[in-house]
Design a protein around this motif. Structure first.
Motif, PDB file in Angstrom:
ATOM      1  N   VAL A 329       0.855  -1.181   0.000  1.00  0.00           N
ATOM      2  CA  VAL A 329       0.000   0.000   0.000  1.00  0.00           C
ATOM      3  C   VAL A 329       0.890   1.230   0.000  1.00  0.00           C
ATOM      4  O   VAL A 329       1.775   1.359   0.859  1.00  0.00           O
ATOM      5  CB  VAL A 329      -0.948   0.013   1.223  1.00  0.00           C
ATOM      6  N   HIS A 330       0.674   2.111  -0.988  1.00  0.00           N
ATOM      7  CA  HIS A 330       1.472   3.330  -1.132  1.00  0.00           C
ATOM      8  C   HIS A 330       2.972   3.012  -1.144  1.00  0.00           C
ATOM      9  O   HIS A 330       3.786   3.718  -0.529  1.00  0.00           O
ATOM     10  CB  HIS A 330       1.175   4.318  -0.003  1.00  0.00           C
ATOM     11  N   GLY A 331       3.288   1.924  -1.827  1.00  0.00           N
ATOM     12  CA  GLY A 331       4.694   1.564  -1.987  1.00  0.00           C
ATOM     13  C   GLY A 331       5.323   0.875  -0.799  1.00  0.00           C
ATOM     14  O   GLY A 331       6.517   0.573  -0.815  1.00  0.00           O
ATOM     15  N   GLU A 332       4.545   0.590   0.225  1.00  0.00           N
ATOM     16  CA  GLU A 332       5.089  -0.037   1.443  1.00  0.00           C
ATOM     17  C   GLU A 332       4.535  -1.444   1.605  1.00  0.00           C
ATOM     18  O   GLU A 332       3.329  -1.659   1.547  1.00  0.00           O
ATOM     19  CB  GLU A 332       4.724   0.791   2.672  1.00  0.00           C
ATOM     20  N   HIS A 333       5.448  -2.411   1.802  1.00  0.00           N
ATOM     21  CA  HIS A 333       5.028  -3.775   2.107  1.00  0.00           C
ATOM     22  C   HIS A 333       4.397  -3.787   3.499  1.00  0.00           C
ATOM     23  O   HIS A 333       5.062  -3.468   4.498  1.00  0.00           O
ATOM     24  CB  HIS A 333       6.230  -4.729   2.074  1.00  0.00           C
ATOM     25  N   LEU A 334       3.133  -4.182   3.573  1.00  0.00           N
ATOM     26  CA  LEU A 334       2.444  -4.157   4.861  1.00  0.00           C
ATOM     27  C   LEU A 334       3.066  -5.119   5.861  1.00  0.00           C
ATOM     28  O   LEU A 334       3.063  -4.870   7.065  1.00  0.00           O
ATOM     29  CB  LEU A 334       0.966  -4.481   4.665  1.00  0.00           C
ATOM     30  N   ILE A 335       3.598  -6.246   5.372  1.00  0.00           N
ATOM     31  CA  ILE A 335       4.191  -7.211   6.303  1.00  0.00           C
ATOM     32  C   ILE A 335       5.409  -6.616   7.002  1.00  0.00           C
ATOM     33  O   ILE A 335       5.675  -6.916   8.173  1.00  0.00           O
ATOM     34  CB  ILE A 335       4.567  -8.529   5.573  1.00  0.00           C
ATOM     35  N   ILE A 336       6.131  -5.729   6.319  1.00  0.00           N
ATOM     36  CA  ILE A 336       7.313  -5.112   6.918  1.00  0.00           C
ATOM     37  C   ILE A 336       6.919  -4.209   8.086  1.00  0.00           C
ATOM     38  O   ILE A 336       7.691  -4.019   9.029  1.00  0.00           O
ATOM     39  CB  ILE A 336       8.112  -4.331   5.861  1.00  0.00           C
ATOM     40  N   LYS A 337       5.696  -3.648   8.040  1.00  0.00           N
ATOM     41  CA  LYS A 337       5.225  -2.838   9.158  1.00  0.00           C
ATOM     42  C   LYS A 337       5.172  -3.660  10.443  1.00  0.00           C
ATOM     43  O   LYS A 337       5.221  -3.109  11.545  1.00  0.00           O
ATOM     44  CB  LYS A 337       3.838  -2.264   8.863  1.00  0.00           C
ATOM     45  N   GLY A 338       5.070  -4.973  10.290  1.00  0.00           N
ATOM     46  CA  GLY A 338       5.057  -5.837  11.462  1.00  0.00           C
ATOM     47  C   GLY A 338       6.326  -5.742  12.287  1.00  0.00           C
ATOM     48  O   GLY A 338       6.300  -5.970  13.506  1.00  0.00           O
ATOM     49  N   LEU A 339       7.435  -5.424  11.649  1.00  0.00           N
ATOM     50  CA  LEU A 339       8.699  -5.252  12.387  1.00  0.00           C
ATOM     51  C   LEU A 339       8.594  -4.098  13.381  1.00  0.00           C
ATOM     52  O   LEU A 339       8.995  -4.219  14.543  1.00  0.00           O
ATOM     53  CB  LEU A 339       9.859  -4.993  11.417  1.00  0.00           C
ATOM     54  N   GLN A 340       8.062  -2.961  12.916  1.00  0.00           N
ATOM     55  CA  GLN A 340       7.912  -1.807  13.787  1.00  0.00           C
ATOM     56  C   GLN A 340       6.909  -2.083  14.898  1.00  0.00           C
ATOM     57  O   GLN A 340       7.135  -1.727  16.062  1.00  0.00           O
ATOM     58  CB  GLN A 340       7.476  -0.590  12.967  1.00  0.00           C
ATOM     59  N   GLU A 341       5.815  -2.744  14.564  1.00  0.00           N
ATOM     60  CA  GLU A 341       4.812  -3.064  15.582  1.00  0.00           C
ATOM     61  C   GLU A 341       5.358  -4.040  16.611  1.00  0.00           C
ATOM     62  O   GLU A 341       5.030  -3.959  17.798  1.00  0.00           O
ATOM     63  CB  GLU A 341       3.560  -3.622  14.903  1.00  0.00           C
ATOM     64  N   PHE A 342       6.205  -4.953  16.170  1.00  0.00           N
ATOM     65  CA  PHE A 342       6.831  -5.912  17.075  1.00  0.00           C
ATOM     66  C   PHE A 342       7.749  -5.184  18.062  1.00  0.00           C
ATOM     67  O   PHE A 342       7.753  -5.470  19.264  1.00  0.00           O
ATOM     68  CB  PHE A 342       7.629  -6.935  16.262  1.00  0.00           C
ATOM     69  N   ARG A 343       8.523  -4.220  17.553  1.00  0.00           N
ATOM     70  CA  ARG A 343       9.400  -3.437  18.429  1.00  0.00           C
ATOM     71  C   ARG A 343       8.579  -2.621  19.420  1.00  0.00           C
ATOM     72  O   ARG A 343       8.901  -2.550  20.621  1.00  0.00           O
ATOM     73  CB  ARG A 343      10.277  -2.507  17.598  1.00  0.00           C
TER      74      ARG A 343
END
Length: 382
Positions: A329-343
């Motif tokens: 979405v908008h050039g961002e892999h949504l699964i990668i957002k999981g890294l930030q949420e995990f932190r």
């Protein structure tokens, strides 16, 4: 400036029991667990059952009533035995938590009483959270009924519900009074639930015990044919390793390290992205495949080791890829957002468990997103 310093230590202790037909009249284990708590007289009990368990075992409420009547000198059953929705949906609001708190008030459940939860991990999480906040802590007994809850979530000290669209955002660390693993509940599991819990055993074996990993590989034919002896052996060893880890220095996760969450950062995000259409254990299998592939691409694992893990997962019937891994979405892999949420969930710096060899984990504090996306492409090609 004046300072008053106070320091104290609280000892927590609970046992995990393994049995069959826990509410059979001639099985005194449950009564003994209650009787050994040091209190005198009857103990009030409030039971909550996962609706999936109730459907598969329709006589269970009657068995519980008869059991409590048989051992009435110790067991004081209060109110009706409640049936609640099973699965992750029960954690997606606080509706059931509030109902349990109302029942605690209505039935006179106190801090020397017991709330007994019978079901899969989601129900245990929700009920455990309600027990932890009622009267600042009512005694709680877990009776896990799935492979996943008997070998992992049910034997731990965490409770919670999902809020703000995030898994376990609201929760507590509250050890149960006891955990009772009843193997008879496993006989009625759907094949997806039988299989899903095996992923947590693979996870802990990969980061801690190569011998255990090799045993799982050897037992694939037995596990696929629902051999109870092989599954009970797997559950016992997996539960044992999870319990050992809890006593290893950071049971309430005060730091940023959470090694037993190998493969989980993406699994939690996958569950959210698929609206829990894939089960937690299935998402963990994909997460294991992803982080193992990343470890291989970063030169930590050999190709032979990488293939062994992928083959094991596939031989057991797991998918190692889901299209949600490629959502952008908008050039961002949504699964990668999981890294930030995990932190954010842990606080502090990002800490991810990878593999430096089979049976040996390695913590890292940064992830090369380009390589991680390449790992996703690898899994897609499989």
């Amino acid at each position: 400036m004046s300072v008053i310093l106070q320091s104290f230590t609280v000892k927590f202790e609970y046992k995990t029991y393994f049995t069959e037909n826990v509410f059979s009249i001639d099985n005194e284990l449950f009564k003994q667990v209650i009787a050994e708590d040091g209190s005198q007289g009857k103990r009030k009990l409030f039971f909550i059952i996962d609706d999936g368990v109730a459907q598969a075992h329709p006589y269970l409420p009657t068995q519980i009533e008869q059991y409590c009547h048989q051992y009435h000198a110790v067991l004081d059953l209060r109110g009706e035995i409640w049936i609640v929705q099973g699965g992750e949906a029960v954690k997606n609001s606080d509706i059931e938590v509030k109902k349990i708190l109302q029942a605690v008030n209505d039935y006179g459940i106190c801090r020397h009483s017991y709330i007994v939860a019978i079901g899969g991990g989601a129900v245990l999480d929700m009920v455990g959270f309600a027990a932890a906040i009622a009267h600042r802590g009512v005694k709680h007994i877990r009776i896990p009924t799935t492979v996943l809850s008997q070998n992992d979530s049910g034997v731990g000290v965490k409770n919670g519900i999902n809020t703000f669209g995030k898994k376990n955002f609201t929760g507590t660390f509250k050890p149960p009074q006891a955990v009772i693993n009843d193997a008879s509940f496993l006989t009625t599991l759907h094949i997806r639930d039988w299989r899903a819990g095996i992923s947590e055993a693979i996870k802990v074996a990969l980061i801690k015990d190569k011998t255990f990993f090799d045993q799982i590989v050897a037992d694939v034919p037995l596990l696929n044919h629902r051999n109870m002896e092989a599954m009970r052996k797997l559950i016992y060893r997996c539960a044992e390793m999870h319990i050992q880890h809890i006593a290893g220095g950071d049971p309430f996760e005060m730091g940023s390290s959470r090694p037993l969450d190998f493969g989980h950062w993406s699994a939690h995000k996958l569950e959210q992205l698929t609206h829990h259409q894939i089960k937690h254990g299935e998402a963990v299998a994909i997460g294991i495949a992803l982080d193992t592939t990343y470890s291989f691409l970063k030169g930590l694992l050999t190709e032979a080791e990488w293939k062994q893990v992928i083959h094991l997962l596939k031989d057991l019937g797991f998918e190692v890829y889901h299209p949600a891994l490629d959502l952008v979405v908008h050039g961002e892999h949504l699964i990668i957002k999981g890294l930030q949420e995990f932190r954010e969930h842990l606080g502090g710096e990002l800490t991810i468990m990878l593999l430096e060899r089979l049976g040996k984990g390695l913590e890292v504090h940064s992830i090369d997103t380009e390589t991680m996306i390449k790992a996703i492409n690898y899994l897609s090609s499989l």
